[in-house]
Design a protein around this motif. Structure first.
Motif, PDB file in Angstrom:
ATOM      1  N   TYR A   1       1.009  11.125   5.216  1.00 10.89           N
ATOM      2  CA  TYR A   1       0.333   9.929   5.819  1.00 10.89           C
ATOM      3  C   TYR A   1      -0.514   9.319   4.676  1.00 10.89           C
ATOM      4  O   TYR A   1      -1.348  10.008   4.074  1.00 10.89           O
ATOM      5  CB  TYR A   1      -0.518  10.392   7.007  1.00 10.89           C
ATOM      6  N   LYS A   2      -0.213   8.301   4.147  1.00  9.35           N
ATOM      7  CA  LYS A   2      -0.482   7.561   3.301  1.00  9.35           C
ATOM      8  C   LYS A   2      -1.067   6.244   3.676  1.00  9.35           C
ATOM      9  O   LYS A   2      -0.572   5.348   4.186  1.00  9.35           O
ATOM     10  CB  LYS A   2       0.232   7.217   2.072  1.00  9.35           C
ATOM     11  N   LEU A   3      -2.546   6.121   3.423  1.00 11.10           N
ATOM     12  CA  LEU A   3      -3.221   4.544   3.889  1.00 11.10           C
ATOM     13  C   LEU A   3      -3.903   4.253   2.641  1.00 11.10           C
ATOM     14  O   LEU A   3      -4.815   4.963   1.975  1.00 11.10           O
ATOM     15  CB  LEU A   3      -4.313   5.020   4.871  1.00 11.10           C
ATOM     16  N   GLU A   4      -3.600   3.366   2.101  1.00  8.33           N
ATOM     17  CA  GLU A   4      -4.322   2.787   0.720  1.00  8.33           C
ATOM     18  C   GLU A   4      -4.802   1.237   1.122  1.00  8.33           C
ATOM     19  O   GLU A   4      -4.332   0.469   2.097  1.00  8.33           O
ATOM     20  CB  GLU A   4      -3.450   2.616  -0.369  1.00  8.33           C
ATOM     21  N   GLY A   5      -5.842   0.782   0.470  1.00  6.50           N
ATOM     22  CA  GLY A   5      -6.520  -0.581   0.630  1.00  6.50           C
ATOM     23  C   GLY A   5      -7.724  -0.478   0.020  1.00  6.50           C
ATOM     24  O   GLY A   5      -8.026   0.104  -1.066  1.00  6.50           O
ATOM     25  N   SER A   6      -8.664  -1.363   0.453  1.00  2.84           N
ATOM     26  CA  SER A   6      -9.998  -1.369  -0.142  1.00  2.84           C
ATOM     27  C   SER A   6     -11.238  -1.474   0.778  1.00  2.84           C
ATOM     28  O   SER A   6     -10.886  -2.073   1.986  1.00  2.84           O
ATOM     29  CB  SER A   6      -9.974  -2.580  -1.348  1.00  2.84           C
ATOM     30  N   SER A   7     -12.380  -1.436   0.371  1.00  5.09           N
ATOM     31  CA  SER A   7     -13.409  -1.686   1.278  1.00  5.09           C
ATOM     32  C   SER A   7     -14.772  -1.692   0.498  1.00  5.09           C
ATOM     33  O   SER A   7     -14.882  -0.897  -0.479  1.00  5.09           O
ATOM     34  CB  SER A   7     -13.631  -0.275   2.253  1.00  5.09           C
ATOM     35  N   PRO A   8     -15.612  -2.585   0.844  1.00  6.72           N
ATOM     36  CA  PRO A   8     -17.011  -2.452   0.219  1.00  6.72           C
ATOM     37  C   PRO A   8     -17.568  -1.385   0.447  1.00  6.72           C
ATOM     38  O   PRO A   8     -18.555  -1.030  -0.546  1.00  6.72           O
ATOM     39  CB  PRO A   8     -17.715  -3.636   0.884  1.00  6.72           C
ATOM     40  N   ALA A   9     -17.460  -0.399   1.430  1.00  3.38           N
ATOM     41  CA  ALA A   9     -17.948   0.863   1.207  1.00  3.38           C
ATOM     42  C   ALA A   9     -17.564   1.854   0.617  1.00  3.38           C
ATOM     43  O   ALA A   9     -18.056   2.978   0.415  1.00  3.38           O
ATOM     44  CB  ALA A   9     -17.826   1.360   2.980  1.00  3.38           C
ATOM     45  N   SER A  10     -16.390   1.580  -0.109  1.00  3.23           N
ATOM     46  CA  SER A  10     -15.873   2.694  -1.038  1.00  3.23           C
ATOM     47  C   SER A  10     -16.635   2.688  -2.432  1.00  3.23           C
ATOM     48  O   SER A  10     -16.856   1.699  -3.076  1.00  3.23           O
ATOM     49  CB  SER A  10     -14.444   2.302  -1.269  1.00  3.23           C
ATOM     50  N   THR A  11     -17.112   3.873  -2.791  1.00  2.00           N
ATOM     51  CA  THR A  11     -17.611   3.966  -3.822  1.00  2.00           C
ATOM     52  C   THR A  11     -16.580   4.276  -5.089  1.00  2.00           C
ATOM     53  O   THR A  11     -17.161   4.440  -6.373  1.00  2.00           O
ATOM     54  CB  THR A  11     -18.602   5.322  -4.108  1.00  2.00           C
ATOM     55  N   ALA A  12     -15.503   4.261  -4.867  1.00  2.86           N
ATOM     56  CA  ALA A  12     -14.485   4.406  -5.978  1.00  2.86           C
ATOM     57  C   ALA A  12     -14.196   3.077  -6.789  1.00  2.86           C
ATOM     58  O   ALA A  12     -14.750   2.013  -6.432  1.00  2.86           O
ATOM     59  CB  ALA A  12     -13.014   4.769  -5.264  1.00  2.86           C
ATOM     60  N   ASP A  13     -13.578   3.317  -8.036  1.00  2.00           N
ATOM     61  CA  ASP A  13     -13.109   2.137  -8.809  1.00  2.00           C
ATOM     62  C   ASP A  13     -12.490   1.136  -8.051  1.00  2.00           C
ATOM     63  O   ASP A  13     -11.736   1.450  -7.190  1.00  2.00           O
ATOM     64  CB  ASP A  13     -12.107   2.792  -9.831  1.00  2.00           C
ATOM     65  N   LEU A  14     -13.079  -0.145  -8.227  1.00  2.69           N
ATOM     66  CA  LEU A  14     -12.435  -1.332  -7.488  1.00  2.69           C
ATOM     67  C   LEU A  14     -12.343  -1.329  -5.923  1.00  2.69           C
ATOM     68  O   LEU A  14     -11.794  -1.889  -5.339  1.00  2.69           O
ATOM     69  CB  LEU A  14     -11.093  -1.621  -7.981  1.00  2.69           C
ATOM     70  N   ASN A  15     -13.394  -0.336  -5.667  1.00  7.61           N
ATOM     71  CA  ASN A  15     -13.559  -0.226  -4.182  1.00  7.61           C
ATOM     72  C   ASN A  15     -12.211   0.130  -3.338  1.00  7.61           C
ATOM     73  O   ASN A  15     -12.033  -0.090  -2.135  1.00  7.61           O
ATOM     74  CB  ASN A  15     -14.215  -1.692  -3.370  1.00  7.61           C
ATOM     75  N   HIS A  16     -11.497   1.101  -4.023  1.00 12.94           N
ATOM     76  CA  HIS A  16     -10.267   1.295  -3.579  1.00 12.94           C
ATOM     77  C   HIS A  16     -10.405   2.569  -2.365  1.00 12.94           C
ATOM     78  O   HIS A  16     -11.245   3.037  -2.397  1.00 12.94           O
ATOM     79  CB  HIS A  16      -9.359   2.088  -4.653  1.00 12.94           C
ATOM     80  N   ILE A  17      -9.345   2.262  -1.359  1.00 11.60           N
ATOM     81  CA  ILE A  17      -9.357   3.476  -0.519  1.00 11.60           C
ATOM     82  C   ILE A  17      -8.069   4.037  -0.654  1.00 11.60           C
ATOM     83  O   ILE A  17      -7.174   3.159  -0.956  1.00 11.60           O
ATOM     84  CB  ILE A  17      -9.340   3.126   0.919  1.00 11.60           C
ATOM     85  N   GLU A  18      -7.833   5.388  -1.138  1.00 15.39           N
ATOM     86  CA  GLU A  18      -6.659   6.049  -1.148  1.00 15.39           C
ATOM     87  C   GLU A  18      -6.605   7.237  -0.356  1.00 15.39           C
ATOM     88  O   GLU A  18      -7.019   8.406  -0.917  1.00 15.39           O
ATOM     89  CB  GLU A  18      -6.225   6.283  -2.635  1.00 15.39           C
ATOM     90  N   HIS A  19      -6.020   7.217   0.651  1.00 18.20           N
ATOM     91  CA  HIS A  19      -6.074   8.375   1.529  1.00 18.20           C
ATOM     92  C   HIS A  19      -4.688   9.196   1.509  1.00 18.20           C
ATOM     93  O   HIS A  19      -3.751   8.194   2.089  1.00 18.20           O
ATOM     94  CB  HIS A  19      -6.377   8.022   3.267  1.00 18.20           C
ATOM     95  N   HIS A  20      -4.343  10.114   0.798  1.00 19.09           N
ATOM     96  CA  HIS A  20      -3.118  10.858   0.820  1.00 19.09           C
ATOM     97  C   HIS A  20      -3.210  11.846   1.374  1.00 19.09           C
ATOM     98  O   HIS A  20      -3.719  12.928   0.852  1.00 19.09           O
ATOM     99  CB  HIS A  20      -2.489  11.119  -0.538  1.00 19.09           C
ATOM    100  N   VAL A  21      -2.682  12.253   2.447  1.00 20.68           N
ATOM    101  CA  VAL A  21      -2.943  13.159   3.723  1.00 20.68           C
ATOM    102  C   VAL A  21      -1.747  14.199   3.597  1.00 20.68           C
ATOM    103  O   VAL A  21      -0.786  13.593   3.830  1.00 20.68           O
ATOM    104  CB  VAL A  21      -3.264  12.840   5.118  1.00 20.68           C
ATOM    105  N   GLY A  22      -1.955  15.326   3.125  1.00 25.68           N
ATOM    106  CA  GLY A  22      -0.787  16.385   3.340  1.00 25.68           C
ATOM    107  C   GLY A  22      -1.317  17.483   3.068  1.00 25.68           C
ATOM    108  O   GLY A  22      -2.493  17.933   3.137  1.00 25.68           O
ATOM    109  N   GLY A  23      -0.304  18.461   2.866  1.00 31.40           N
ATOM    110  CA  GLY A  23      -0.688  20.034   2.829  1.00 31.40           C
ATOM    111  C   GLY A  23       0.359  20.708   3.750  1.00 31.40           C
ATOM    112  O   GLY A  23       0.600  20.276   4.841  1.00 31.40           O
ATOM    113  N   TYR A  24       0.918  21.821   3.388  1.00 35.35           N
ATOM    114  CA  TYR A  24       1.862  22.730   4.124  1.00 35.35           C
ATOM    115  C   TYR A  24       1.885  24.247   4.284  1.00 35.35           C
ATOM    116  O   TYR A  24       2.227  24.922   4.945  1.00 35.35           O
ATOM    117  CB  TYR A  24       3.524  22.307   3.668  1.00 35.35           C
ATOM    118  N   LYS A  25       0.971  24.481   3.354  1.00 39.68           N
ATOM    119  CA  LYS A  25       0.560  26.008   3.216  1.00 39.68           C
ATOM    120  C   LYS A  25      -0.359  26.411   4.274  1.00 39.68           C
ATOM    121  O   LYS A  25      -1.727  26.127   4.243  1.00 39.68           O
ATOM    122  CB  LYS A  25       0.327  26.438   1.952  1.00 39.68           C
TER     123      LYS A  25
END
Lengths: 281, 369
Positions: free
Chosen positions: A179-203
């Motif tokens: 599940y990949k959700l990307e965007g931006s938010s003033p609440a984000s402390t990341a560079d350029l206020n990015h949101i990068e949620h890359h959700v995964g894992g199988y083990k």
């Protein structure tokens, strides 16, 4: 980039369909050559095949089910990049990418089931409905796996929807982003206020692939030669708040399997609802 | 009438079949791949997973994989191929380089590991992040400080090349070029890189004898090194903290993959096969000689690290004599027939029938020994 935007059921390119192989392969030609001496047998053989084929075709009576996904937030359909939404914690955000995998789709009671290699990549940037054919009847829901099963995460190079070119594969830590959700938010402390949620894992305990079971309040019908349209809503309001509170200010960048992915995935089971069912005329 | 009808039908069928064969003939000849069975060297264990089970090794697939391995077009600037950092004469490490070079004069943050006996490795990379040999190339191809390219751009470049079309057809049955086929072909080449003909192997097979130095070095090795560098692969494929300081890249190793604190500073135990030519050593290549590596284990292990491997908590005691003998033994792991093997070396593509004659006669095959 074409491949990034296609949400479509791909055939597994490396596995030729049996019938196709028979027709295109040399077997058929060799067969004809061998039969030249007994040429009278051939028409009988062929007409028998023709008969068989038509009788099979006549026996298949089915209707179609079209499964559409819509993506919503704050009760509105999401418009990528140009609209702002607010999560339950008052954090505003925009969405630039929204994609997820669907596998193991089945309609209980119909006998219909995805093949184990069949996956769809649902992509908000390019909606393509999933079309399946079902035997006519009355059904009360559908099930699917949100994500990719562990086998397809660790069995080498895949193709079709699982092609690593679809930008849903971690190259440095093998496995699929489910599940990949990307965007931006003033609440984000990341560079350029990015949101990068890359959700995964199988083990083991990091496995986040989630079985989703959707039922309808009233049974829906599949009619012969008709198409039933079912719309499934992916509601981001439930992405942020469910079993866990997902605040953008707590973590705008999530790019590995493990605790953060699991925290989001715990909300997956309430993400989807059946929005509408209708019969196409 | 019946007879006329059936004759007509037959003629129609024949015409149809001719049409089919005409369509089939795409100018690249018939699809007849030559099987290339993978055999396990004497004394080697069975691989934990069969990397060729769903990717049957063929001469055509191997040759295609080799061409891709040596092709700079897999990188953004056309200069960096897999072989830039994995050089055949150095057991597929970057000879005499601590860190590998990438596009735009960039450096990677780790030392290129040897590509040896990968069929026996359950996970690849220093941190074990790669779970299957087929998906490994995605990492260096797309990393900005390695080959810096996108997979779809690579495929677009390959599709313009008629030689590739011919070779994909020869390997897979039709000229279609996609990521799965490219990755499977590369895996056929890299998975075939088997080194099992060093002096050590010949001694084990009774075809050679160790010198007195080597023999004593071997005894020391079995006593003090073999619990991690397990024979005959000379690695147990585990991840361990061997007491190096956190480097300037803040590389925490295995923890980056598992997100577990207990995996902090753990890196994969590398194979020691061909270790003579794989210098410099360690995950960031900061130790340039075997003697210095042994110095580390004797004197420099940082014993205060919480995740330090328990086997190293007292460091490793070696006399100067044992140290020298150990190095002599490690030199017996050099497999010069592997380092000079023409099947693995770069070169113009040789038509498969000629390759078959010159390179895959059973007696010439490594794996068969």
């Amino acid at each position: 980039m074409l491949f990034n935007t296609v949400a479509h059921k791909f055939n597994q390119g490396s596995i030729p369909k049996k019938g196709c192989n028979f027709f295109r392969g040399s077997f058929f030609v060799t067969f004809l050559e061998k039969q030249k001496s007994k040429i009278k047998v051939l028409p009988i053989f062929l007409s028998f095949q023709l008969l068989l084929a038509t009788s099979i075709a006549q026996n298949i009576k089915s209707g179609a089910l079209e499964i559409h996904f819509i993506h919503t937030a704050n009760g509105k359909e999401i418009s990528l990049r140009d609209s702002t939404y607010t999560n339950p914690f008052g954090e505003t955000y925009t969405v630039s990418k929204l994609r997820f995998y669907i596998g193991q789709l089945s309609v209980p009671g119909s006998g219909y089931k995805f093949g184990e290699d069949d996956y769809y990549l649902v992509n908000a940037a390019n909606e393509m409905p999933i079309e399946i054919s079902l035997k006519p009847g009355s059904y009360n829901g559908l099930q699917f796996l949100l994500g990719v099963d562990s086998l397809h995460n660790c069995s080498g190079a895949q193709t079709g929807a699982l092609d690593p070119m679809n930008d849903m594969f971690w190259t440095w830590n093998s496995g699929y982003v489910i599940y990949k959700l990307e965007g931006s938010s003033p609440a984000s402390t990341a560079d350029l206020n990015h949101i990068e949620h890359h959700v995964g894992g199988y083990k083991g305990e990091n496995n986040v692939a989630t079985p989703i079971k959707l039922t309808t309040t009233q049974p829906f019908r599949i009619l012969e030669n008709k198409t039933t349209v079912i719309v499934i809503e992916n509601n981001l309001d439930h992405y942020w708040k469910g079993q866990n509170d997902i605040k953008i200010s707590d973590g705008a960048l999530i790019m590995t399997p493990g605790p953060l992915s699991k925290k989001i995935a715990a909300n997956f089971s309430n993400l989807f609802t059946i929005k509408s069912i209708s019969l196409n005329p | 009438l019946k007879i006329i009808f059936s004759i007509c039908l037959v003629l129609l069928c024949l015409a149809g079949s001719l049409l089919i064969s005409a369509v089939k003939d795409d100018g690249y000849g018939p699809f007849k791949p030559t099987p290339l069975p993978f055999s396990i060297p004497q004394g080697f264990p069975k691989p934990t997973s069969d990397i060729f089970a769903k990717n049957k090794r063929t001469e055509e697939g191997f040759q295609l994989g080799k061409k891709l391995f040596y092709d700079g077009r897999l990188s953004k600037d056309g200069e960096i191929s897999c072989a830039t950092c994995h050089q055949p004469f150095a057991s597929f490490v970057t000879y005499d380089h601590d860190l590998s070079h990438g596009v735009n004069n960039s450096f990677s943050t780790r030392n290129a590991p040897a590509l040896v006996n990968l069929a026996w490795m359950p996970a690849l990379h220093w941190d074990g992040g790669i779970n299957h040999i087929e998906v490994q190339p995605l990492s260096p191809i797309t990393a900005h400080n390695e080959m810096g390219e996108k997979i779809d751009s690579v495929l677009a470049k390959l599709r313009k090349d008629t030689t590739y079309k011919r070779m994909f057809k020869a390997a897979f049955g039709d000229p279609a070029i996609n990521s799965q086929r490219m990755l499977k072909a590369i895996a056929q080449f890299t998975g075939s890189l088997v080194s099992a003909n060093s002096k050590y192997d010949r001694v084990k097979r009774g075809q050679a004898t160790f010198t007195a130095y080597e023999e004593r070095g071997y005894l020391t090795f079995k006593d003090k090194c073999a619990s991690c560098h397990t024979e005959p692969l000379f690695t147990d494929n585990s991840f361990r903290n061997n007491g190096l300081a956190l480097n300037r890249f803040h590389d925490i190793g295995r923890q980056q993959i598992t997100q577990l604190r207990s995996d902090s500073l753990k890196f994969k135990v590398p194979t020691l096969r061909n270790v003579q030519v794989t210098f410099p050593y360690m995950h960031d290549g900061h130790i340039f000689s075997l003697h210095k590596v042994l110095d580390h284990y004797m004197n420099n292990i940082i014993t205060s690290q919480p995740t330090l491997d328990p086997l190293l908590k007292n460091r490793i005691a070696l006399t100067l004599r044992e140290k020298n003998e150990l190095v002599y033994f490690l030199y017996t792991l050099t497999d010069s027939s592997f380092l000079k093997d023409p099947r693995y070396a770069p070169g113009m593509f040789t038509p498969t029938d000629r390759v078959r004659k010159t390179h895959v006669e059973p007696e010439e095959r490594h794996e068969g020994m």
